[in-house]
Scaffold this active site. Structure first.
Site, PDB file in Angstrom:
ATOM      1  N   ARG A 225      92.024   8.596 -24.311  1.00  0.00           N
ATOM      2  CA  ARG A 225      93.110   8.361 -25.273  1.00  0.00           C
ATOM      3  C   ARG A 225      93.812   7.027 -25.086  1.00  0.00           C
ATOM      4  NH1 ARG A 225      95.527  14.516 -25.423  1.00  0.00           N
ATOM      5  NH2 ARG A 225      93.872  15.285 -26.773  1.00  0.00           N
TER       6      ARG A 225
ATOM      7  N   GLU B 229      92.082  15.560 -31.680  1.00  0.00           N
ATOM      8  CA  GLU B 229      90.932  14.794 -31.201  1.00  0.00           C
ATOM      9  C   GLU B 229      89.633  15.518 -31.564  1.00  0.00           C
ATOM     10  OE1 GLU B 229      91.765  12.993 -27.428  1.00  0.00           O
ATOM     11  OE2 GLU B 229      89.848  13.680 -26.648  1.00  0.00           O
TER      12      GLU B 229
ATOM     13  N   ARG C 193      95.797  11.691 -19.293  1.00  0.00           N
ATOM     14  CA  ARG C 193      95.200  13.030 -19.357  1.00  0.00           C
ATOM     15  C   ARG C 193      94.045  13.052 -20.351  1.00  0.00           C
ATOM     16  NH1 ARG C 193      95.697  17.431 -22.819  1.00  0.00           N
ATOM     17  NH2 ARG C 193      97.553  16.747 -23.927  1.00  0.00           N
TER      18      ARG C 193
ATOM     19  N   GLN D   2     101.669   9.518 -22.345  1.00  0.00           N
ATOM     20  CA  GLN D   2     100.476   9.409 -23.194  1.00  0.00           C
ATOM     21  C   GLN D   2     100.783   9.267 -24.688  1.00  0.00           C
ATOM     22  OE1 GLN D   2      97.472  12.850 -23.723  1.00  0.00           O
ATOM     23  NE2 GLN D   2      96.325  11.240 -22.698  1.00  0.00           N
TER      24      GLN D   2
ATOM     25  N   HIS E 134      98.878   9.593 -28.214  1.00  0.00           N
ATOM     26  CA  HIS E 134      97.665  10.153 -28.808  1.00  0.00           C
ATOM     27  C   HIS E 134      97.224   9.225 -29.940  1.00  0.00           C
ATOM     28  CE1 HIS E 134      94.949  12.889 -30.825  1.00  0.00           C
ATOM     29  NE2 HIS E 134      95.078  13.766 -29.847  1.00  0.00           N
TER      30      HIS E 134
ATOM     31  N   LEU F 274     100.251  15.814 -35.270  1.00  0.00           N
ATOM     32  CA  LEU F 274      98.968  15.534 -34.618  1.00  0.00           C
ATOM     33  C   LEU F 274      97.772  15.850 -35.508  1.00  0.00           C
ATOM     34  CD1 LEU F 274      97.713  14.800 -31.792  1.00  0.00           C
ATOM     35  CD2 LEU F 274      97.405  17.243 -31.498  1.00  0.00           C
TER      36      LEU F 274
ATOM     37  N   PHE G  52      84.857  15.955 -26.696  1.00  0.00           N
ATOM     38  CA  PHE G  52      86.241  15.504 -26.622  1.00  0.00           C
ATOM     39  C   PHE G  52      86.273  14.171 -25.900  1.00  0.00           C
ATOM     40  CE2 PHE G  52      90.577  17.389 -27.204  1.00  0.00           C
ATOM     41  CZ  PHE G  52      90.275  18.168 -28.301  1.00  0.00           C
TER      42      PHE G  52
ATOM     43  N   HIS H  94     102.733  11.753 -27.204  1.00  0.00           N
ATOM     44  CA  HIS H  94     102.127  13.077 -27.139  1.00  0.00           C
ATOM     45  C   HIS H  94     102.447  13.870 -25.882  1.00  0.00           C
ATOM     46  CE1 HIS H  94      99.322  16.189 -28.207  1.00  0.00           C
ATOM     47  NE2 HIS H  94      98.511  15.955 -27.201  1.00  0.00           N
TER      48      HIS H  94
HETATM   49  C1  LIG Z   1     100.467  19.305 -31.294  1.00  0.00           C
HETATM   50  C2  LIG Z   1      99.875  19.511 -29.909  1.00  0.00           C
HETATM   51  C3  LIG Z   1      98.534  19.798 -29.769  1.00  0.00           C
HETATM   52  C4  LIG Z   1      97.984  19.987 -28.492  1.00  0.00           C
HETATM   53  N1  LIG Z   1      96.650  20.275 -28.388  1.00  0.00           N
HETATM   54  C5  LIG Z   1      96.122  20.512 -27.163  1.00  0.00           C
HETATM   55  C6  LIG Z   1      94.761  20.908 -27.021  1.00  0.00           C
HETATM   56  O1  LIG Z   1      94.033  21.086 -27.993  1.00  0.00           O
HETATM   57  N2  LIG Z   1      94.284  21.106 -25.775  1.00  0.00           N
HETATM   58  C7  LIG Z   1      95.057  20.947 -24.659  1.00  0.00           C
HETATM   59  O2  LIG Z   1      94.560  21.156 -23.554  1.00  0.00           O
HETATM   60  N3  LIG Z   1      96.351  20.590 -24.771  1.00  0.00           N
HETATM   61  C8  LIG Z   1      96.895  20.383 -25.995  1.00  0.00           C
HETATM   62  N4  LIG Z   1      98.229  20.036 -26.095  1.00  0.00           N
HETATM   63  C9  LIG Z   1      99.058  20.062 -24.892  1.00  0.00           C
HETATM   64  C10 LIG Z   1      99.328  21.501 -24.485  1.00  0.00           C
HETATM   65  O3  LIG Z   1      99.410  22.321 -25.626  1.00  0.00           O
HETATM   66  C11 LIG Z   1     100.624  21.630 -23.707  1.00  0.00           C
HETATM   67  O4  LIG Z   1     100.661  20.695 -22.672  1.00  0.00           O
HETATM   68  C12 LIG Z   1     100.766  23.017 -23.083  1.00  0.00           C
HETATM   69  O5  LIG Z   1     100.528  24.022 -24.033  1.00  0.00           O
HETATM   70  C13 LIG Z   1     102.154  23.173 -22.483  1.00  0.00           C
HETATM   71  O6  LIG Z   1     102.318  24.502 -22.054  1.00  0.00           O
HETATM   72  P1  LIG Z   1     103.551  24.905 -21.163  1.00  0.00           P
HETATM   73  O7  LIG Z   1     103.415  26.356 -20.904  1.00  0.00           O
HETATM   74  O8  LIG Z   1     103.666  23.980 -20.024  1.00  0.00           O
HETATM   75  O9  LIG Z   1     104.824  24.629 -22.094  1.00  0.00           O
HETATM   76  P2  LIG Z   1     105.234  25.135 -23.558  1.00  0.00           P
HETATM   77  O10 LIG Z   1     104.177  25.880 -24.252  1.00  0.00           O
HETATM   78  O11 LIG Z   1     105.796  23.942 -24.243  1.00  0.00           O
HETATM   79  O12 LIG Z   1     106.402  26.164 -23.261  1.00  0.00           O
HETATM   80  C14 LIG Z   1     107.651  25.759 -22.752  1.00  0.00           C
HETATM   81  C15 LIG Z   1     108.536  26.975 -22.625  1.00  0.00           C
HETATM   82  O13 LIG Z   1     109.731  26.611 -21.959  1.00  0.00           O
HETATM   83  C16 LIG Z   1     110.837  27.208 -22.596  1.00  0.00           C
HETATM   84  N5  LIG Z   1     112.016  26.387 -22.310  1.00  0.00           N
HETATM   85  C17 LIG Z   1     112.147  25.047 -22.375  1.00  0.00           C
HETATM   86  N6  LIG Z   1     113.386  24.677 -22.039  1.00  0.00           N
HETATM   87  C18 LIG Z   1     114.070  25.802 -21.738  1.00  0.00           C
HETATM   88  C19 LIG Z   1     115.408  26.087 -21.336  1.00  0.00           C
HETATM   89  N7  LIG Z   1     116.304  25.123 -21.160  1.00  0.00           N
HETATM   90  N8  LIG Z   1     115.751  27.385 -21.130  1.00  0.00           N
HETATM   91  C20 LIG Z   1     114.851  28.388 -21.323  1.00  0.00           C
HETATM   92  N9  LIG Z   1     113.578  28.165 -21.700  1.00  0.00           N
HETATM   93  C21 LIG Z   1     113.197  26.898 -21.908  1.00  0.00           C
HETATM   94  C22 LIG Z   1     110.450  27.257 -24.059  1.00  0.00           C
HETATM   95  O14 LIG Z   1     111.191  28.252 -24.733  1.00  0.00           O
HETATM   96  C23 LIG Z   1     108.965  27.599 -23.950  1.00  0.00           C
HETATM   97  O15 LIG Z   1     108.803  28.986 -23.862  1.00  0.00           O
HETATM   98  C24 LIG Z   1      98.794  19.864 -27.367  1.00  0.00           C
HETATM   99  C25 LIG Z   1     100.155  19.582 -27.502  1.00  0.00           C
HETATM  100  C26 LIG Z   1     100.683  19.384 -28.755  1.00  0.00           C
HETATM  101  C27 LIG Z   1     102.145  19.034 -28.866  1.00  0.00           C
END
Ligand SMILES: Cc1cc2nc3c(=O)[nH]c(=O)nc-3n(C[C@H](O)[C@H](O)[C@H](O)COP(=O)(O)OP(=O)(O)OC[C@H]3O[C@@H](n4cnc5c(N)ncnc54)[C@H](O)[C@@H]3O)c2cc1C
Length: 558
Positions: free
Chosen positions: A273, A242, A372, A227, A229, A239, A114, A337
C-alpha cells in the site's frame, strides 16, 4: 456501587470479542464494554478479506516473509512468525464457527490476490468479510454469556501503585458515570482514523483506548507509521477495497497510462500500500491526476464478477461518487486508513503498564512495522486477541482483588462536570477536530518534511489551546453525543501530537513514513522502534531494537 470483574475487555470489535471469549474459557469472570452496540464496531466495515497460508503450495514462511518485507523490515519477526504460523488454524476456526467464506468452483475455500503477497492467500466473503466474521463472533460471545456493558463509554483508567486496577465509564443511556474494578484490563478499542480527514474509518474510530492508556502511563510505539490506503473515494474518503485490484482492476492516470508499471514493474497495482499510495500521489503532484485523483478501472472485470464479488463497492461508488463501476472508471486517491502504531505490547498482549493488555488495531506488537499488508489486520485481531485473552485470564487468577475506593469516581465526575460547565466562547469540537484532521492530512500524510512537520507541531499546540475553550452545548444526560465528542477530541489531540513528534524524529524514509528531506531508508541508524511516553511537558522518546529472527533487511522492490 463499584462493579467488579476479573478480566475487563474494552472494545467489542473482533479483537475484544475474541479476547473475551478466550479469557472466559479459562474460568475467570469476564466482562466486555463497548461505546457502540458490538456489531456496529468498525470491524464490521472490513471488506477485502483475511490472510492465511492454507492453500496448496503456500507456507507460513512465505506469508511471514511477505509481511516482514511489507513492514519495510520494521516489524518484529518473532511476532510475525506467530501471526503467520497461527493463521491457518485461526481462519479454519472462524469457518467452523460459521463464517460463510466464498468458495471457488471446486467448492474449496476461495482466495484472492492482495497487495504485497507473493501468492493468493486472502480468504473472503464477497466484499463484506468483516461483517460476516463479526456477526459470527458475536454469536459466540452471546453463547458464552459474558457480561456486556453495551453503549458505555470508557473515559479513564484507574492506576494505583503503578498498576491498572479499573476504569471509569459513562453509561450513555443515563449519563451516569460508573467505576468498574478489574484485575486485568484489555484495551481493544480499535483505530484512530478520525485523527485524519478524510479517512476510511467510522466516526467512532477516535483512538480513545490508545490515548487513555498513554495518559495512564503505557508506552505507544511506531506512531509515525500511519497507513494511507491507495483507493479511497474523493470527498467522503470511503474505502474501495484492495480486493478490487486483487480481482484485476487497474489504475490509470489522466493520460490513460497504467502508471504502476513505472513504480512496481512486477507487482504493479498489487505492490504494497505504501508503494501504490506514493505512486498515485506522485502522479497527482506531477500533473497527471484527474481533479486530485487517479482512476480505478474495473470495467473489464465484467458485470457478473462485480455484482457477485464486489457488490458493496459498486453500491458505495454509485451512492457516494455517482459512478457505476461497471460502466466507467472511478476516481480514487490515497486516504488515511490504519495506524501501524499503537499501545506497545509483547506477543501476549502485555502493555508496558502492569495489569494492562492490548490487542487489535489499538495495539502495536509490532507485526505491521512500517506498513501493514492488506488482510493482515483481521488476522491480527483474532490471533493476538486470543493470546491477550489467555494471558490476562491467567494473570487475573494470580492477582488479588484491587479493592478500590470510590475516590477515582469522584475525581472523574468533577473533571467531566467542569467540562460541561465551561462557558461558551465560540469554540466547537467539530471545528477543532476538522482543522486537526485537515492539517494531519496535509503535513503528516503520504509525503512529509521537517518544515511541514514543524508547521503541524505549531498548529497542534494552537488546537490544544483552542480545546480549552471547546463548549459542551448539550447539558442533558441521555445519549449526550456532544459531551462524548468533546472527550474524544481530547484523546485525538494527544494522538495527533504523538504522530507529529515521532514523524519529526525519524529522519529517514521507511514504509508509510516518507520524508522528502530524508528519502533513503537508513538501517544503520533507524532499524529501531520509537517509543513514546506521556509527560505533561511533552512526550518522552525512547527506542527499542527490531527483533530479527531469520530475515535480514534487503532492498525492497515490487
Ligand atoms: C473500511 C475498512 C475496511 C477494512 N478492510 C479490511 C480487510 O478487508 N481486511 C483486514 O484485515 N483489515 C481490514 N480493515 C482493518 C480492520 O477491519 C480493523 O483493523 C479491525 O477490524 C479492527 O478491529 P478491532 O477489534 O481492533 O477494533 P474495532 O472493530 O474498531 O472495535 C473497536 C471497539 O472499541 C470500542 N470502543 C472504542 N472506544 C471506546 C471507549 N472509549 N469506550 C468503550 N468502548 C470503546 C468500540 O465500541 C468498538 O466496539 C479495514 C478497515 C476499514 C476502516
Amino acid at each position: 456501587m463499584i462493579y467488579k470483574h476479573d478480566v475487563l475487555v474494552v472494545g467489542a470489535g473482533l479483537a475484544g470479542m475474541r479476547a473475551a471469549i478466550e479469557a472466559n474459557q479459562h474460568g475467570v469472570d469476564v466482562a466486555i464494554i463497548s461505546k457502540v452496540y458490538p456489531v456496529r464496531s468498525h470491524s464490521n466495515a472490513a471488506q477485502g478479506g483475511i490472510n492465511a497460508a492454507l492453500g496448496e503450495g503456500d507456507s507460513w514462511e512465505s506469508h511471514a516473509f511477505d509481511t516482514v518485507k511489507g513492514s519495510d523490515y520494521l516489524g518484529d519477526q518473532d511476532a510475525i512468525e506467530i501471526l503467520a504460523r497461527e493463521a491457518p488454524a485461526a481462519v479454519l476456526e472462524l469457518e467452523h464457527w460459521g463464517v460463510n467464506f466464498s468458495r471457488d468452483e471446486r467448492g474449496y475455500l476461495g482466495t484472492r490476490n492482495f497487495g504485497g503477497a507473493s501468492q493468493a492467500r486472502t480468504f473472503f466473503v464477497a466484499d463484506i468479510t468483516g461483517q460476516a466474521i463479526l456477526q459470527v463472533m458475536f454469536e459466540q460471545l452471546v453463547r458464552s454469556r459474558i457480561k456486556m456493558y453495551n453503549e458505555w463509554f470508557v473515559t479513564k483508567l484507574v492506576v494505583d501503585n503503578g498498576r491498572v486496577k479499573g476504569l471509569t465509564a459513562i453509561e450513555l443511556r443515563t449519563g451516569q458515570l460508573h467505576l468498574i474494578q478489574a484485575k486485568a484490563i484489555i484495551i481493544a478499542t480499535g483505530g484512530m482514523g478520525r485523527v485524519y480527514e478524510p479517512s476510511t474509518n467510522a466516526l467512532i474510530n477516535t483512538g480513545d483506548g490508545m490515548a487513555i492508556a498513554y495518559r495512564a502511563g503505557a508506552k505507544l510505539m511506531d506512531m509515525e507509521m500511519m497507513q494511507y490506503h491507495p483507493t479511497t473515494l474523493k470527498g467522503s474518503g470511503a474505502l474501495i477495497t484492495e480486493g478490487a485490484r486483487g480481482e484485476g482492476a487497474y489504475l490509470l492516470n489522466s493520460e490513460g497510462e497504467r502508471f504502476m508499471k513505472k513504480y512496481a514493474p512486477n507487482k504493479l497495482e498489487l505492490a504494497s500500500r505504501d508503494v501504490v499510495s506514493r505512486a498515485e500521489q506522485t502522479e497527482i503532484n506531477e500533473g497527471r491526476g484527474v481533479n486530485g485523483c487517479v482512476l480505478l478501472d474495473c470495467r473489464h472485470l465484467g458485470k457478473e464478477l462485480i455484482m457477485t464479488k464486489l457488490s458493496q463497492i459498486h453500491e458505495l461508488a454509485l451512492d457516494l461518487a455517482g459512478v457505476d463501476i461497471t460502466q466507467e472508471p472511478v476516481p480514487v486517491r490515497p486516504g488515511f486508513h490504519y495506524p501501524m502504531g499503537g499501545i506497545k505490547t509483547d506477543v501476549d498482549g502485555r502493555a508496558t503498564l502492569e495489569g494492562l493488555y492490548a490487542a487489535g488495531e489499538a495495539a502495536c506488537i509490532s507485526v505491521h512495522g512500517g506498513n501493514r499488508l492488506g488482510a493482515n489486520s483481521l488476522l491480527d485481531t483474532v490471533i493476538f486477541g486470543r493470546r491477550a485473552g489467555r494471558a490476562a485470564a491467567l494473570a487475573a487468577k494470580e492477582t488479588p482483588e484491587p479493592n478500590l475506593s470510590d475516590a477515582p469516581l469522584a475525581d472523574e465526575e468533577a473533571r467531566i462536570r467542569a467540562l460541561v460547565n465551561r462557558p461558551y466562547k465560540g469554540e466547537l469540537a467539530a471545528k477543532v477536530r476538522w482543522d486537526m484532521g485537515v492539517a494531519m492530512d496535509k503535513y503528516a500524510g503520504v509525503f512529509r518534511d521537517q518544515q511541514g512537520l514543524d508547521t503541524l507541531g505549531d498548529l497542534l499546540h494552537e488546537l490544544r489551546d483552542r480545546y480549552k475553550n471547546v463548549h459542551v452545548g448539550d447539558k442533558s444526560r441521555t445519549f449526550n453525543t456532544n459531551l462524548q465528542s468533546v472527550l474524544e477530541l481530547d484523546y485525538m489531540l494527544d494522538l495527533a501530537l504523538a504522530v507529529q513528534v515521532t514523524a519529526s524524529h525519524r529522519t529517514e524514509s521507511r514504509g508509510a513514513h516518507t520524508r522528502l528531506d530524508y528519502p533513503q531508508r537508513d538501517d544503520e541508524h533507524w532499524l529501531k522502534h520509537i517509543l513514546l511516553e506521556y509527560h505533561p511537558d511533552g512526550p518522552k522518546i525512547s527506542y527499542l531494537p527490531v527483533t530479527i529472527t531469520r530475515w535480514q533487511p534487503q532492498v525492497r522492490t515490487y
